[in-house]
Design an enzyme around this catalytic site. Structure first.
Site, mmCIF file in Angstrom:
data_model
loop_
_atom_site.group_PDB
_atom_site.id
_atom_site.type_symbol
_atom_site.label_atom_id
_atom_site.label_comp_id
_atom_site.label_asym_id
_atom_site.label_seq_id
_atom_site.Cartn_x
_atom_site.Cartn_y
_atom_site.Cartn_z
ATOM 1 N N ASP A 186 0.835 -1.192 0.000
ATOM 2 C CA ASP A 186 0.000 0.000 0.000
ATOM 3 C C ASP A 186 0.876 1.251 0.000
ATOM 4 O O ASP A 186 1.859 1.343 0.731
ATOM 5 C CB ASP A 186 -0.895 -0.009 1.248
ATOM 6 C CG ASP A 186 -1.939 1.094 1.209
ATOM 7 O OD1 ASP A 186 -2.270 1.554 0.103
ATOM 8 O OD2 ASP A 186 -2.427 1.485 2.286
ATOM 9 N N CYS A 220 -8.117 -1.333 -6.008
ATOM 10 C CA CYS A 220 -7.236 -1.621 -4.868
ATOM 11 C C CYS A 220 -8.089 -1.263 -3.663
ATOM 12 O O CYS A 220 -9.258 -1.631 -3.600
ATOM 13 C CB CYS A 220 -5.945 -0.822 -4.956
ATOM 14 S SG CYS A 220 -6.163 0.957 -5.224
ATOM 15 N N ALA A 221 -7.541 -0.545 -2.703
ATOM 16 C CA ALA A 221 -8.384 0.000 -1.650
ATOM 17 C C ALA A 221 -9.103 1.252 -2.157
ATOM 18 O O ALA A 221 -10.285 1.460 -1.875
ATOM 19 C CB ALA A 221 -7.550 0.327 -0.416
ATOM 20 N N GLY A 222 -8.382 2.064 -2.946
ATOM 21 C CA GLY A 222 -8.985 3.313 -3.403
ATOM 22 C C GLY A 222 -8.531 3.783 -4.760
ATOM 23 O O GLY A 222 -9.225 3.608 -5.751
ATOM 24 N N ARG A 225 -2.809 2.360 -6.378
ATOM 25 C CA ARG A 225 -2.365 1.246 -7.211
ATOM 26 C C ARG A 225 -3.249 1.089 -8.449
ATOM 27 O O ARG A 225 -2.771 0.734 -9.529
ATOM 28 C CB ARG A 225 -2.347 -0.033 -6.362
ATOM 29 C CG ARG A 225 -1.246 -0.032 -5.325
ATOM 30 C CD ARG A 225 -1.362 -1.152 -4.317
ATOM 31 N NE ARG A 225 -2.325 -0.839 -3.251
ATOM 32 C CZ ARG A 225 -2.468 -1.541 -2.139
ATOM 33 N NH1 ARG A 225 -1.719 -2.619 -1.936
ATOM 34 N NH2 ARG A 225 -3.342 -1.194 -1.208
ATOM 35 N N GLN A 263 -1.310 7.893 -6.518
ATOM 36 C CA GLN A 263 -1.462 8.666 -5.287
ATOM 37 C C GLN A 263 -0.162 9.217 -4.716
ATOM 38 O O GLN A 263 -0.171 10.229 -4.026
ATOM 39 C CB GLN A 263 -2.154 7.781 -4.236
ATOM 40 C CG GLN A 263 -2.659 8.525 -3.019
ATOM 41 C CD GLN A 263 -3.519 7.642 -2.151
ATOM 42 O OE1 GLN A 263 -3.564 6.428 -2.322
ATOM 43 N NE2 GLN A 263 -4.214 8.248 -1.204
#
Length: 310
Positions: A186, A220-222, A225, A263
């Site tokens: 992450d 991904c989470a947000g 990635r 990000q």
């Protein structure tokens, strides 16, 4: 001329790339987020700064509520063959797994890319994504998901799902391939450019065969990635078919459709490193894509070293 440009931007601890990335900081952040911020939809967002806007994916209204159509996902402009070739989504929450599978059914998705582990160890163990499949058959409201195969490899796992919609009167079963990249920390980058480039080629091969007329979902989470993966796909097409490299332009375009895509500065630099290695592999000066990312290696300091996947 890209190699000379890369060396110039890379000098003084990535000073040039850092300035480029800083210029991207506010891109896309001023867009209205009317639907994402309604009281009914707020709980459906994993992060309060990653909210879809005008390019959001709209679902069907099934319970008679105008909020039934909301999911935290965007159509992305980065597809080489179609302006809606990709959907960028957040990792489903326990309360949004049903909508996630409804999106996959309604958009006829056949390629699904997951770039996070469900739980990841940072300073604390963090849940990044609700596990939306099981080893057998699992029900998600009106949709059943059956795992028909699972092949765990060193840096990713490939699964096949059969899904059915119980509301559809026909006995239609659809097949989906799940590409799960498990070696990407992450906020970080993969250990080598070779890993991500090889994984992208694997996914693209399946997309070209099965998803030419439907979007591929990437999550991904947000955003970090997910943005990096979609950017590397577009970047390789740029190099192969247009003979140009425009990492800044690609990320700018992504962020105009979903905030914070790509990000971190490390991810931005990594994209440029991928570009350099793809160019070198095409000219025969770096066939093995041997770049080793020292920053990424430090992330794995408490993990047993992995062998490189070939």
């Amino acid at each position: 001329d890209y190699e000379a440009y890369y060396k110039k931007q890379k000098a003084d601890s990535n000073c040039g790339f850092a300035e480029e990335f800083e210029d991207l900081k506010i891109v896309g952040t001023s867009q209205a987020k009317i639907h994402a911020l309604t009281l009914d939809n707020k709980p459906k967002n994993r992060y309060n700064n990653v909210l879809p806007d005008s390019s959001r994916v709209k679902l069907s209204i099934i319970h008679g509520s105008p909020y039934d159509d909301y999911i935290n996902a965007n159509y992305m402009p980065q597809g080489y063959l179609s302006r809606k070739e990709f959907i960028a989504a957040q990792g489903p929450l326990p309360t949004t797994v049903n909508e996630f599978w409804r999106m996959i059914w309604e958009k006829n998705v056949q390629t699904l890319v997951m770039l996070t582990r469900c739980n990841e160890q940072g300073r604390f163990l963090q849940v990044k994504c609700e596990q939306y499949w099981s080893s057998g058959t699992k029900h998600f409201e009106n949709i059943t998901v059956k795992t028909t195969s699972e092949i765990p490899l060193e840096d990713w796992t490939i699964r096949d799902f059969d899904i059915k919609n119980l509301q559809v009167k026909t006995a239609e079963t659809r097949s989906i391939r799940h590409f799960h990249f498990t070696a990407w920390p992450d906020h970080g980058v993969p250990e080598t450019t070779e890993l991500l480039i090889s994984f992208r080629h694997l996914v693209r091969e399946h997309m070209n065969q099965y998803s030419r007329h439907s979007p591929t979902v990437v999550h991904c989470a947000g955003v970090g990635r997910t943005g990096t993966f979609i950017a590397i796909d577009r970047l390789i097409f740029q190099i192969e078919r247009e003979n140009i490299v425009d990492v800044f332009g690609i990320v700018h375009d992504l962020r105009m459709h979903r905030p914070l895509m790509v990000q971190t500065e490390d991810q931005y630099v990594f994209l440029n490193q991928c570009a350099l290695d793809v160019i070198r592999s095409r000219t025969g000066t770096n066939v093995d894509l041997i770049y080793q990312n020292t920053a990424a290696l430090s992330i794995y300091e408490n993990v047993e070293p992995k062998k490189r996947y070939s």
